[in-house]
Enzyme design. Structure first.
Site, PDB file in Angstrom:
ATOM      1  N   ARG A  61      91.057  46.954  27.428  1.00  0.00           N
ATOM      2  CA  ARG A  61      91.149  46.574  26.021  1.00  0.00           C
ATOM      3  C   ARG A  61      89.744  47.097  25.439  1.00  0.00           C
ATOM      4  O   ARG A  61      88.693  47.333  26.121  1.00  0.00           O
ATOM      5  CB  ARG A  61      91.161  45.132  26.025  1.00  0.00           C
ATOM      6  CG  ARG A  61      92.548  44.759  26.773  1.00  0.00           C
ATOM      7  CD  ARG A  61      92.870  43.279  26.112  1.00  0.00           C
ATOM      8  NE  ARG A  61      94.465  43.462  26.083  1.00  0.00           N
ATOM      9  CZ  ARG A  61      95.204  42.895  27.185  1.00  0.00           C
ATOM     10  NH1 ARG A  61      94.540  42.643  28.309  1.00  0.00           N
ATOM     11  NH2 ARG A  61      96.446  42.964  27.276  1.00  0.00           N
ATOM     12  N   GLY A  95     101.354  48.062  25.156  1.00  0.00           N
ATOM     13  CA  GLY A  95     102.294  46.820  24.363  1.00  0.00           C
ATOM     14  C   GLY A  95     102.168  47.197  23.105  1.00  0.00           C
ATOM     15  O   GLY A  95     101.669  48.227  22.535  1.00  0.00           O
ATOM     16  N   SER A 130      98.489  48.097  21.426  1.00  0.00           N
ATOM     17  CA  SER A 130      98.167  49.668  21.636  1.00  0.00           C
ATOM     18  C   SER A 130      99.117  50.467  20.896  1.00  0.00           C
ATOM     19  O   SER A 130      98.325  51.387  20.247  1.00  0.00           O
ATOM     20  CB  SER A 130      98.358  49.945  23.008  1.00  0.00           C
ATOM     21  OG  SER A 130      97.955  48.943  23.782  1.00  0.00           O
ATOM     22  N   ILE A 140     104.987  43.844  30.907  1.00  0.00           N
ATOM     23  CA  ILE A 140     105.940  42.992  31.660  1.00  0.00           C
ATOM     24  C   ILE A 140     106.677  41.893  30.809  1.00  0.00           C
ATOM     25  O   ILE A 140     107.450  41.355  31.271  1.00  0.00           O
ATOM     26  CB  ILE A 140     105.358  42.317  33.108  1.00  0.00           C
ATOM     27  CG1 ILE A 140     104.148  41.466  32.899  1.00  0.00           C
ATOM     28  CG2 ILE A 140     104.773  43.406  33.993  1.00  0.00           C
ATOM     29  CD1 ILE A 140     103.933  40.566  33.864  1.00  0.00           C
ATOM     30  N   ASP A 141     106.082  41.787  29.553  1.00  0.00           N
ATOM     31  CA  ASP A 141     106.764  40.742  28.817  1.00  0.00           C
ATOM     32  C   ASP A 141     107.984  40.965  28.300  1.00  0.00           C
ATOM     33  O   ASP A 141     108.827  39.984  27.977  1.00  0.00           O
ATOM     34  CB  ASP A 141     105.707  40.637  27.431  1.00  0.00           C
ATOM     35  CG  ASP A 141     104.382  40.082  27.876  1.00  0.00           C
ATOM     36  OD1 ASP A 141     104.160  39.805  29.084  1.00  0.00           O
ATOM     37  OD2 ASP A 141     103.328  40.411  26.868  1.00  0.00           O
ATOM     38  N   ARG A 151     107.234  20.094  42.808  1.00  0.00           N
ATOM     39  CA  ARG A 151     106.094  21.181  43.044  1.00  0.00           C
ATOM     40  C   ARG A 151     105.861  22.237  41.918  1.00  0.00           C
ATOM     41  O   ARG A 151     107.185  22.551  41.333  1.00  0.00           O
ATOM     42  CB  ARG A 151     106.321  21.914  44.490  1.00  0.00           C
ATOM     43  CG  ARG A 151     105.344  21.286  45.608  1.00  0.00           C
ATOM     44  CD  ARG A 151     105.433  22.082  46.674  1.00  0.00           C
ATOM     45  NE  ARG A 151     106.801  22.077  47.474  1.00  0.00           N
ATOM     46  CZ  ARG A 151     107.381  23.115  48.176  1.00  0.00           C
ATOM     47  NH1 ARG A 151     106.618  23.922  48.287  1.00  0.00           N
ATOM     48  NH2 ARG A 151     108.273  22.684  49.043  1.00  0.00           N
ATOM     49  N   GLN A 181     103.450  38.317  39.188  1.00  0.00           N
ATOM     50  CA  GLN A 181     104.685  39.024  38.648  1.00  0.00           C
ATOM     51  C   GLN A 181     104.115  40.479  38.417  1.00  0.00           C
ATOM     52  O   GLN A 181     105.186  41.551  38.199  1.00  0.00           O
ATOM     53  CB  GLN A 181     104.852  38.546  37.156  1.00  0.00           C
ATOM     54  CG  GLN A 181     105.426  37.126  37.220  1.00  0.00           C
ATOM     55  CD  GLN A 181     105.487  36.450  35.739  1.00  0.00           C
ATOM     56  OE1 GLN A 181     106.362  36.449  35.179  1.00  0.00           O
ATOM     57  NE2 GLN A 181     104.147  35.840  35.496  1.00  0.00           N
TER      58      GLN A 181
HETATM   59  P1  ADP Z   1      98.760  45.241  24.263  1.00  0.00           P
HETATM   60  O1  ADP Z   1      98.831  46.851  23.853  1.00  0.00           O
HETATM   61  O2  ADP Z   1      99.372  45.182  25.573  1.00  0.00           O
HETATM   62  O3  ADP Z   1      99.625  44.466  23.218  1.00  0.00           O
HETATM   63  P2  ADP Z   1      96.438  44.537  23.246  1.00  0.00           P
HETATM   64  O4  ADP Z   1      96.945  43.628  21.882  1.00  0.00           O
HETATM   65  O5  ADP Z   1      95.332  43.823  23.906  1.00  0.00           O
HETATM   66  O6  ADP Z   1      97.496  44.800  24.400  1.00  0.00           O
HETATM   67  O7  ADP Z   1      96.078  45.952  22.561  1.00  0.00           O
HETATM   68  C1  ADP Z   1      95.281  46.974  23.637  1.00  0.00           C
HETATM   69  C2  ADP Z   1      94.309  47.807  22.852  1.00  0.00           C
HETATM   70  O8  ADP Z   1      94.947  48.315  21.910  1.00  0.00           O
HETATM   71  C3  ADP Z   1      93.059  46.971  22.233  1.00  0.00           C
HETATM   72  O9  ADP Z   1      92.113  46.650  23.172  1.00  0.00           O
HETATM   73  C4  ADP Z   1      92.567  47.806  21.209  1.00  0.00           C
HETATM   74  O10 ADP Z   1      91.587  48.835  21.626  1.00  0.00           O
HETATM   75  C5  ADP Z   1      93.892  48.554  20.792  1.00  0.00           C
HETATM   76  N1  ADP Z   1      94.463  47.773  19.478  1.00  0.00           N
HETATM   77  C6  ADP Z   1      95.290  47.002  19.485  1.00  0.00           C
HETATM   78  N2  ADP Z   1      95.583  46.372  18.114  1.00  0.00           N
HETATM   79  C7  ADP Z   1      94.894  47.253  17.428  1.00  0.00           C
HETATM   80  C8  ADP Z   1      94.453  47.506  15.980  1.00  0.00           C
HETATM   81  N3  ADP Z   1      95.352  46.569  15.085  1.00  0.00           N
HETATM   82  N4  ADP Z   1      94.078  48.690  15.533  1.00  0.00           N
HETATM   83  C9  ADP Z   1      93.213  49.308  16.465  1.00  0.00           C
HETATM   84  N5  ADP Z   1      93.241  49.326  17.965  1.00  0.00           N
HETATM   85  C10 ADP Z   1      94.103  48.284  18.331  1.00  0.00           C
END
Ligand code: ADP
Length: 748
Positions: free
Chosen positions: A94, A124, A127, A171-172, A283, A291
């Site tokens: 991240r 995700g 990103s 994985i979501d 449990r 996962q």
């Molecule tokens: P995912 O891609 O799994 O949803 P994150 O939301 O943590 O995971 O996003 C991963 C990375 O993508 C972040 O650490 C950041 O570097 C970049 N990112 C996410 N949202 C934005 C945004 N709105 N603008 C610029 N970069 C972003």
């Protein structure tokens, strides 16, 4: 490549797609997911295949911002043997800096310096949103870099557009617009393994599918909160189950589960409820990172590979006007959708839940989620008798043909849906034989009968309609098979064979794959029937250079169909270093056409030969390749020769182990630990780049035997299907067997 020789789809692909002069950056971002490596590999190999440069960007956006050794050019080998590796080999992180314009400015500078204007982001929705922002700002960022003197004006013009394509690795499975994200299937496998435990907290969006696959008693989902008073209804249902001697209840709680008032429902809360109200031993198993563990499933590898290829094509076809896209799966096809619309929809789901618009949330999640939810509800929750409509309709269910896994699940669905619709459901036992004899029973709609439907013994199937009867439904394939059979099995008398004066050579390249010999046999016989002289090249391009070439006749390929491996001998070496020698052999044997059967090396080899046409006119002949690889990873083909056998072998190994385990009740002899060796070996199979039967295989076997016997003593049973894996490499298989026998009973 020669126009006449290449197959139409391959020709079209090569004509339309040239990556020459282009640079693609690939990165994985956010949480890691199984199958990301397969996607990275596909991007790298497809990129190289079309002549582009591909760069790894390590550690997600952080590597892009930091630059330097974080951005490295990838070559073909750098992605060898990574298909089966979990997580991501290029790292995922991240990155706070990328959320700021300053960070993105640095990233743009690093990319421009390497001429990267194509970005493939695997991550995700966060990103992908970041990637889209980066793309829209790109031009402004370059202007600013030029003003600061970091890049020259010419670069601003030359690298004016950034193409972006996303692949959803998460994985979501929470991304709108795709049926499956990369990683979902593997995570699902893990969950189903663990759901044998009792209660579970599952990753939010997998909870529903897991509930479907496991026949869970209750599932809590954020999008579909339980109705008020759910505590009592759940306890009533659990106690009814107990009353019917059902000892195990499975409740699945998705991450983020809430009630209609948006109050969280946690597994702890449910445990407390069950313990205090019912006094059952309860449990909680929290799956968490389980996962993400293990190796990617076959589905994820195939999905990610297909998506990676599509992503590169999308990048190369992009124009300045093309919006950023995401490669999605729709109805089993890789398709491109506008990235931002999908991200927007994904975010709208959360908004709808926050605002307690649960119906909207379910709808926004897409057709497949809605369908699964409805199916789950219809199958798990029975309406009270007085709410069931009465239809006066009697519906009968029968199984016909050979038994197949999943038949009982299908019967269960039919019976429950039928009862819920008010029909009387009848079971016909023993197929049409039983039907004729009147072996028909009603499934009554009483609660007990209803619940038993799940545990009902299978309707035994007979084979009155054996598989032959399906021939009449597919006349084309039958006719085609018959013609192929005739061409390959029956040789025309010599005087009826036309004379072509053409010499056609056949070569195997890459790792051996089951089915290669059958392909050679077909080629040789069809060639002979068409009047060509057929030449066999032994030991791949190495043998080609050394002149290991002989005419091969009709009878020489007799019995080749069922033989594993490559009888001609195959090597992974490419022709590159020996082009002079190979051209000389083409000349000496007057080879007028070349057929290459093999995996990725065959693609590459063919490209090298065609690239050498300017220097060596010997290569200006038709050249064709047939994909044959257990990896099933070659572009342009749904299924390559060898892939199905590999998958079947794995399935066989598991079924045999299962049979042994079942036999334990009647045979004490089987009450010992059982190890399925090919399961270890097979981890490599769908994805491996190393050839089966190589030293690696032998070493693994020795290691496994050692560990196994140390842990369980010599009584352990090892099941091995080595000869199947090793094809014609009997010597090595034999060695393996010796090793196996040293330690344990061997069952073949
Ligand atoms: P995912 O891609 O799994 O949803 P994150 O939301 O943590 O995971 O996003 C991963 C990375 O993508 C972040 O650490 C950041 O570097 C970049 N990112 C996410 N949202 C934005 C945004 N709105 N603008 C610029 N970069 C972003």
């Amino acid at each position: 490549m020669d126009d006449k020789a290449s197959s139409a789809p391959l020709r079209k692909l090569l004509e339309n797609l040239s990556g020459a002069g282009k640079a693609i950056g690939v990165l994985t971002s956010g949480g890691d997911a199984q199958g990301m490596n397969a996607a990275v590999r596909a991007v790298v190999r497809m990129g190289i295949y079309v002549g582009a440069k591909v760069y790894f960007i390590y550690e997600g956006y952080q590597g892009m911002v930091d630059g330097g050794t974080n951005i490295v050019e990838a070559d073909w080998e750098s992605v060898s043997s990574i298909l089966q590796v979990g997580g991501t080999i290029i790292g995922s992180a991240r990155c706070k800096a990328f959320r700021t314009r300053e960070g993105r400015l640095k990233a743009a500078c690093n990319l421009v310096q390497l001429g990267i204007t194509n970005l493939c982001v695997i991550g995700g929705d966060g990103s992908l949103t970041g990637a889209n922002i980066f793309r829209s700002e790109w031009n402004g960022l370059l202007e600013e870099l030029a003003q600061n003197g970091k890049i020259d004006k010419e670069a601003v013009h030359k690298y004016a557009y950034l193409n972006v394509v996303g692949m959803v690795g998460s994985i979501d499975n929470d991304f709108c617009g795709t049926d499956m994200t990369i990683g979902t299937d593997s995570a699902l496998h893990r969950i189903i393994e663990v759901v044998d435990a009792i209660m579970t907290t599952a990753q939010r969006y997998l909870a529903l599918v897991s509930a479907l696959a496991c026949g869970a008693d209750w599932v809590f989902l954020p999008e579909s909160p339980p109705e008020e008073g759910w505590e009592d209804s759940m306890c009533v249902k659990l106690s009814e189950n107990r009353a019917r001697k059902k000892r195990l209840n499975i409740i699945i709680v998705a991450e983020g589960a809430i009630d209609t008032q948006n109050k969280p429902i946690t597994s702890e809360k449910i445990k407390e409820l069950v313990v205090t109200q019912l006094g059952y031993d309860t449990r909680v198993t929290i799956l968490g990172h389980v996962q993400r563990g293990g190796t990617p499933s076959a589905f994820d590898r195939i999905l990610a590979s297909r998506m990676g290829v599509e992503a590169v094509i999308a990048l190369l076809e992009a124009t300045p006007e093309t919006p950023a896209c995401v490669v999605s799966l729709s109805g089993n096809h890789a398709v491109r959708l506008p990235l931002m619309e999908c991200v927007q929809m994904t975010q709208d789901v959360q908004k709808a839940m926050d605002e307690r618009r649960f119906k909207d949330a379910v709808q926004l999640r897409g057709r497949s989620f809605e369908g699964n939810l409805n199916t789950y509800k219809r199958l798990a929750i029975k309406l009270p008798d007085d709410q069931i409509p009465k239809s006066n309709c009697n519906v009968a269910v029968i199984n016909v043909g050979a038994p197949a896994a999943g038949m009982n699940a299908a019967v269960r669905s039919a019976v429950r849906v039928g009862i819920a619709d008010g029909h009387k459901m009848l079971a016909i036992y023993d197929g049409f034989d039983g039907f004729a004899k009147g072996q028909v029973n009603a499934w009554k709609s009483t609660l007990d009968e209803y619940h038993q439907a799940k545990d009902e013994p299978p309707l035994v199937t007979s084979s009155i309609l054996n598989s032959d009867s399906t021939i009449s439904f597919s006349p084309r394939s039958f006719e085609g098979n018959l013609n192929t059979y005739k061409r390959l099995a029956i040789k025309l008398p010599d005087d009826q064979i036309p004379k072509s004066n053409c010499n056609v050579a056949v070569i195997n390249v890459g790792a051996p794959a089951a089915g290669m010999n059958a392909a050679v046999r077909s080629a040789v016989r069809v060639g002979i029937a068409d009047g060509h002289k057929m030449l066999a090249i032994y030991d791949g391009f190495d043998g080609f250079a050394k002149g290991q070439i002989k005419e091969i006749g009709w009878g020489d390929v007799g019995g080749w169909t069922g033989q594993g491996g490559s009888i001609l001998g195959t090597k992974r070496t490419l022709p590159g270093k020996n082009l002079e020698e190979i051209a000389a052999q083409m000349r000496a044997h007057n080879i007028n056409a070349l057929l290459i059967i093999g995996g990725f090396e065959a693609y590459l080899g063919l490209l090298e030969l065609s690239a050498a046409r300017e220097r060596h006119e010997e290569f200006c002949v038709p050249m064709v390749m047939v994909p044959a690889t257990v990896s099933n990873n070659v572009p342009g083909s749904d299924f390559s020769i060898g892939a199905d056998t590999a998958l079947n072998t794995i399935t066989d190994a598991y079924s045999s182990a299962l049979m042994l385990a079942n036999a334990r009740e009647s045979h004490d002899e089987f009450c010992v630990p059982i190890c399925v060796l090919p399961a270890t070996v097979s981890n490599n199979i769908p994805g491996t780049d190393t050839s089966l039967g190589s030293d690696t295989g032998l070493n693994t076997i020795v290691e496994v035997c050692d560990c196994w016997s140390q842990a369980y003593g010599p009584q352990a049973i090892m099941l091995t299907l080595l000869t199947k894996f090793h094809g014609n490499k009997f010597k090595e298989s034999h060695d393996c067997l010796q090793v196996a026998r040293r330690y344990m009973y061997f069952i073949q």
